[in-house]
Design a protein around this motif. Sequence first.
Motif, PDB file in Angstrom:
ATOM      1  N   ARG A  53       0.860  -1.283  -0.001  1.00  0.00           N
ATOM      2  CA  ARG A  53      -0.103  -0.019  -0.034  1.00  0.00           C
ATOM      3  C   ARG A  53       0.861   1.335   0.013  1.00  0.00           C
ATOM      4  O   ARG A  53       1.863   1.436   0.784  1.00  0.00           O
ATOM      5  CB  ARG A  53      -0.767  -0.041   1.282  1.00  0.00           C
ATOM      6  CG  ARG A  53      -1.926   1.159   1.250  1.00  0.00           C
ATOM      7  CD  ARG A  53      -2.962   1.025   2.446  1.00  0.00           C
ATOM      8  NE  ARG A  53      -2.332   0.976   3.731  1.00  0.00           N
ATOM      9  CZ  ARG A  53      -1.866   2.115   4.492  1.00  0.00           C
ATOM     10  NH1 ARG A  53      -2.228   3.195   3.792  1.00  0.00           N
ATOM     11  NH2 ARG A  53      -1.245   1.958   5.616  1.00  0.00           N
ATOM     12  N   GLY A  54       0.413   2.107  -0.596  1.00  0.00           N
ATOM     13  CA  GLY A  54       1.268   3.576  -0.967  1.00  0.00           C
ATOM     14  C   GLY A  54       2.468   3.493  -1.911  1.00  0.00           C
ATOM     15  O   GLY A  54       2.972   4.487  -2.335  1.00  0.00           O
ATOM     16  N   THR A  55       2.609   2.373  -2.807  1.00  0.00           N
ATOM     17  CA  THR A  55       3.621   2.484  -3.932  1.00  0.00           C
ATOM     18  C   THR A  55       3.229   3.011  -4.887  1.00  0.00           C
ATOM     19  O   THR A  55       1.977   3.108  -5.363  1.00  0.00           O
ATOM     20  CB  THR A  55       4.012   0.748  -4.042  1.00  0.00           C
ATOM     21  OG1 THR A  55       5.149   0.903  -5.024  1.00  0.00           O
ATOM     22  CG2 THR A  55       2.782   0.171  -4.911  1.00  0.00           C
ATOM     23  N   GLU A  56       4.029   3.746  -5.707  1.00  0.00           N
ATOM     24  CA  GLU A  56       3.822   4.767  -6.616  1.00  0.00           C
ATOM     25  C   GLU A  56       3.412   3.944  -7.957  1.00  0.00           C
ATOM     26  O   GLU A  56       2.979   4.825  -8.872  1.00  0.00           O
ATOM     27  CB  GLU A  56       4.982   5.700  -6.927  1.00  0.00           C
ATOM     28  CG  GLU A  56       5.430   6.541  -5.803  1.00  0.00           C
ATOM     29  CD  GLU A  56       6.601   7.454  -6.053  1.00  0.00           C
ATOM     30  OE1 GLU A  56       7.246   7.449  -7.030  1.00  0.00           O
ATOM     31  OE2 GLU A  56       6.992   8.126  -4.993  1.00  0.00           O
ATOM     32  N   VAL A  57       3.461   2.857  -8.200  1.00  0.00           N
ATOM     33  CA  VAL A  57       2.896   2.132  -9.362  1.00  0.00           C
ATOM     34  C   VAL A  57       1.379   2.105  -9.331  1.00  0.00           C
ATOM     35  O   VAL A  57       0.983   1.770 -10.278  1.00  0.00           O
ATOM     36  CB  VAL A  57       3.581   0.628  -9.484  1.00  0.00           C
ATOM     37  CG1 VAL A  57       3.063  -0.199  -8.439  1.00  0.00           C
ATOM     38  CG2 VAL A  57       3.498   0.206 -10.754  1.00  0.00           C
ATOM     39  N   LEU A  58       1.047   2.296  -8.135  1.00  0.00           N
ATOM     40  CA  LEU A  58      -0.663   2.263  -8.073  1.00  0.00           C
ATOM     41  C   LEU A  58      -0.952   3.746  -8.586  1.00  0.00           C
ATOM     42  O   LEU A  58      -0.323   4.730  -8.199  1.00  0.00           O
ATOM     43  CB  LEU A  58      -1.100   1.923  -6.709  1.00  0.00           C
ATOM     44  CG  LEU A  58      -0.682   0.576  -6.246  1.00  0.00           C
ATOM     45  CD1 LEU A  58      -0.992   0.462  -4.689  1.00  0.00           C
ATOM     46  CD2 LEU A  58      -1.624  -0.498  -6.889  1.00  0.00           C
ATOM     47  N   PRO A  59      -2.170   3.741  -9.248  1.00  0.00           N
ATOM     48  CA  PRO A  59      -2.764   5.135  -9.272  1.00  0.00           C
ATOM     49  C   PRO A  59      -2.720   5.789  -8.109  1.00  0.00           C
ATOM     50  O   PRO A  59      -3.353   5.420  -7.141  1.00  0.00           O
ATOM     51  CB  PRO A  59      -4.111   4.682  -9.867  1.00  0.00           C
ATOM     52  CG  PRO A  59      -3.948   3.271 -10.664  1.00  0.00           C
ATOM     53  CD  PRO A  59      -3.113   2.610  -9.653  1.00  0.00           C
ATOM     54  N   GLU A  60      -2.701   7.117  -8.232  1.00  0.00           N
ATOM     55  CA  GLU A  60      -2.827   7.880  -7.252  1.00  0.00           C
ATOM     56  C   GLU A  60      -4.055   7.954  -6.495  1.00  0.00           C
ATOM     57  O   GLU A  60      -4.066   7.902  -5.153  1.00  0.00           O
ATOM     58  CB  GLU A  60      -2.437   9.358  -7.408  1.00  0.00           C
ATOM     59  CG  GLU A  60      -2.364  10.633  -6.510  1.00  0.00           C
ATOM     60  CD  GLU A  60      -1.797  11.979  -6.869  1.00  0.00           C
ATOM     61  OE1 GLU A  60      -2.148  12.777  -6.225  1.00  0.00           O
ATOM     62  OE2 GLU A  60      -1.170  11.955  -8.189  1.00  0.00           O
ATOM     63  N   GLY A  61      -5.231   7.852  -7.023  1.00  0.00           N
ATOM     64  CA  GLY A  61      -6.425   7.727  -6.248  1.00  0.00           C
ATOM     65  C   GLY A  61      -6.606   6.527  -5.454  1.00  0.00           C
ATOM     66  O   GLY A  61      -7.523   6.444  -4.640  1.00  0.00           O
TER      67      GLY A  61
END
Length: 128
Positions: A53-61
Amino acid sequence: MNITSTAVSLTVDDVSASAAFLVEHFGFQEAATADGFASLVREDAAHVIFLQRGTEVLPEGVREQRAAGVILAFTVTDLDAEFERLRSEGAPITMALREEPWGERLFQVTDPNGVVLQLVAWVVPEHQ
């Protein structure tokens, strides 16, 4: 389009705990790991990826969201034996073995991050 494999990616707080749970109780193997990432494989199942959780590969939203409301379901050949095996291994069974009116027998376990894994067998009506 030619799909060569399928994966489900789940966002969790403790990637290594969820990965270890699938390795220990479900026979997955780690295909790739890095800080905040684990890719798990089994020849007879979709690949499972855990992302921190929080990793930058995930979409910001959705970056801060955890996997919720998702059930990883596996259809198995001997549901009763799997129930007994997981119970004897100490896996947390969070829904006891039961049969639904639509012909599905199932039970659920939950991993250390709250990811629900459901094992399923379909009941064939006697008149068929």
